[in-house]
Design a protein around this motif. Structure first.
Motif, short mmCIF file in Angstrom:
data_model
loop_
_atom_site.label_atom_id
_atom_site.label_comp_id
_atom_site.label_asym_id
_atom_site.label_seq_id
_atom_site.Cartn_x
_atom_site.Cartn_y
_atom_site.Cartn_z
N THR A 5 0.82 -1.20 0.00
CA THR A 5 0.00 0.00 0.00
C THR A 5 0.86 1.26 0.00
N LEU A 6 1.93 1.26 0.81
CA LEU A 6 2.81 2.42 0.86
C LEU A 6 3.49 2.66 -0.49
N ARG A 7 3.91 1.59 -1.13
CA ARG A 7 4.53 1.73 -2.45
C ARG A 7 3.55 2.33 -3.45
N ARG A 8 2.31 1.85 -3.42
CA ARG A 8 1.32 2.37 -4.34
C ARG A 8 1.03 3.85 -4.06
N LEU A 9 0.99 4.23 -2.79
CA LEU A 9 0.72 5.63 -2.45
C LEU A 9 1.85 6.53 -2.91
N LEU A 10 3.09 6.09 -2.72
CA LEU A 10 4.22 6.88 -3.19
C LEU A 10 4.22 6.99 -4.71
N GLY A 11 3.88 5.90 -5.37
CA GLY A 11 3.78 5.95 -6.83
C GLY A 11 2.68 6.89 -7.29
N MET A 12 1.57 6.91 -6.55
CA MET A 12 0.47 7.83 -6.90
C MET A 12 0.89 9.28 -6.74
N VAL A 13 1.61 9.58 -5.67
CA VAL A 13 2.05 10.95 -5.44
C VAL A 13 2.99 11.41 -6.55
N PHE A 14 3.92 10.55 -6.93
CA PHE A 14 4.86 10.90 -8.00
C PHE A 14 4.11 11.07 -9.32
N THR A 15 3.23 10.15 -9.65
CA THR A 15 2.46 10.23 -10.90
C THR A 15 1.60 11.48 -10.92
N LEU A 16 0.99 11.81 -9.79
CA LEU A 16 0.14 12.99 -9.72
C LEU A 16 0.95 14.26 -9.92
N ALA A 17 2.16 14.31 -9.34
CA ALA A 17 3.00 15.49 -9.49
C ALA A 17 3.41 15.69 -10.95
N VAL A 18 3.83 14.61 -11.59
CA VAL A 18 4.24 14.71 -12.99
C VAL A 18 3.05 15.06 -13.88
N SER A 19 1.92 14.42 -13.63
CA SER A 19 0.72 14.68 -14.44
C SER A 19 0.25 16.11 -14.29
N SER A 20 0.25 16.62 -13.07
CA SER A 20 -0.20 17.99 -12.86
C SER A 20 0.70 18.99 -13.57
N LEU A 21 2.01 18.73 -13.56
CA LEU A 21 2.93 19.62 -14.26
C LEU A 21 2.69 19.58 -15.77
N LEU A 22 2.46 18.39 -16.30
CA LEU A 22 2.18 18.27 -17.74
C LEU A 22 0.86 18.94 -18.10
N ILE A 23 -0.15 18.77 -17.26
CA ILE A 23 -1.45 19.39 -17.52
C ILE A 23 -1.33 20.90 -17.51
N PHE A 24 -0.64 21.43 -16.51
CA PHE A 24 -0.51 22.88 -16.41
C PHE A 24 0.31 23.44 -17.57
N GLY A 25 1.40 22.75 -17.93
CA GLY A 25 2.23 23.23 -19.02
C GLY A 25 1.58 23.10 -20.37
N ALA A 26 0.73 22.09 -20.55
CA ALA A 26 0.07 21.88 -21.84
C ALA A 26 -0.87 23.02 -22.19
N MET A 27 -1.39 23.70 -21.19
CA MET A 27 -2.30 24.81 -21.46
C MET A 27 -1.60 25.93 -22.23
N TYR A 28 -0.30 26.07 -22.03
CA TYR A 28 0.44 27.14 -22.72
C TYR A 28 0.80 26.73 -24.14
N ALA A 29 0.73 25.43 -24.42
CA ALA A 29 0.97 24.97 -25.79
C ALA A 29 -0.30 24.97 -26.62
N ALA A 30 -1.44 25.14 -25.98
CA ALA A 30 -2.72 25.14 -26.70
C ALA A 30 -2.89 26.44 -27.47
N PRO A 31 -3.57 26.39 -28.62
CA PRO A 31 -3.80 27.62 -29.39
C PRO A 31 -4.77 28.54 -28.67
N GLY A 32 -4.61 29.81 -28.91
CA GLY A 32 -5.50 30.79 -28.29
C GLY A 32 -4.90 31.41 -27.05
#
Length: 317
Positions: A5-32
């Motif tokens: 369970t601890l391994r899965r939680l740590l993996g979730m935190v890392f995945t969430l951090a990377v995903s949130s950064l990609l989501i936020f940065g992708a907005m600046y690559a969008a047209p408009g």
């Protein structure tokens, strides 16, 4: 189990951090440019007005600074303010979430019950006409796009026969079930085919094992064998597939909600994209990532409880 369970939680935190950064940065690559939407009237577009709007919404700051402020707010539940509605993004999502959750819950019941049932029926009668009919039907169901099925259901059962409403959520439990029947069918039919195939394949593999042949030789009834020795041992992959389908559904209701005019998360995302409402787009995409990770993690933790063989392998590892 605790270490897992601890391994899965740590993996979730890392995945969430990377995903949130990609989501936020992708907005600046969008047209408009959201500034043009925030200003509104083209006659008011002046350099001074543009700078004022950028400063008010912190659009003039570096990307990492903006991300840090947004991530810090997201951790505390503050997802920003919608450009279009001028309201808290969290409140907008909470108002739209019940419609999406109701639709996904209804669709999940449909594809789980009928998918497992048809798959089990095909496995028990493999090689017969019933098996061929289920295989052909699920193949056809998997090949129909949801928007085509939605249009067909609206035309037949909503317009011609008038059995079901084609818009809205309805009032009360029975009213909501009545209104969401057609959307749930449109959303669940393809998933029903997938679950039926997985159930059939897994049960066929179990039927060919030696302990099933031994149970038959000892005189145990076929129904008892199917329930206790075949279906029970096949639940692991079936539950895993159902969990993955539900996780994908939580973020994949856009087409069905648009076709039936439902005010859910999917329609909110479409509106936000069309109006360059970046805070809403970011929050909805983040919601999709979180729900997918949560459901898949839950399934991963439940799987060993359903299949002792997986638990034993994890213990040896």
């Amino acid at each position: 189990m605790i270490v897992r369970t601890l391994r899965r939680l740590l993996g979730m935190v890392f995945t969430l951090a990377v995903s949130s950064l990609l989501i936020f940065g992708a907005m600046y690559a969008a047209p408009g440019d959201p500034v043009s939407f925030l200003i509104g009237d083209p006659e008011n577009v002046t350099p001074e007005r543009v700078e004022a709007v950028r400063a008010a919404y912190h659009l003039d700051e570096p990307l990492l600074v903006q991300y840090g402020a947004w991530a810090a707010g997201a951790v505390t539940g503050d997802l920003g303010t919608s450009f279009q509605y001028n309201a808290a993004v969290g409140d907008l999502i909470l108002t739209r979430l019940p419609a999406t959750l109701s639709l996904v819950a209804y669709a999940s019941v449909l594809f789980t019950v009928f998918g497992v049932g048809l798959g089990a029926l095909a496995a028990v009668r493999r090689g017969r006409r019933t098996d061929a009919a289920v295989t052909a039907g699920t193949t056809l169901a998997a090949s129909i796009p949801p928007f085509v099925l939605a249009i067909a259901l609206i035309s037949l059962f909503g317009v011609r026969l008038g059995w079901f409403p084609v818009t809205g959520l309805g009032e009360g439990l029975l009213g909501r079930i009545h209104h969401l029947t057609l959307p749930a069918i449109a959303l669940s039919l393809g998933s029903l085919a997938i679950v039926a195939r997985v159930t059939r394949q897994t049960m066929v593999e179990q039927l060919d094992l030696e302990h099933v042949a031994a149970a038959r030789a000892s005189g145990i009834g076929e129904g008892h064998i199917v329930r206790r020795h075949v279906l029970r041992n096949a639940l692991g992959p079936v539950v895993t597939m159902c969990g993955l389908v539900i996780a994908s559904m939580l973020g994949g209701t856009v087409v069905v909600e648009a076709a039936f005019g439902l005010s859910g998360i999917g329609s909110l995302l479409v509106d936000a994209i069309n109006t360059f409402d970046f805070p809403v787009v970011q929050a909805v995409l983040l919601y999709m990532v979180i729900t997918y990770m949560a459901v898949t993690t839950l399934i991963d933790l439940v799987h060993p409880l359903l299949d002792p063989r997986v638990r034993a392998e994890g213990s040896r590892a």
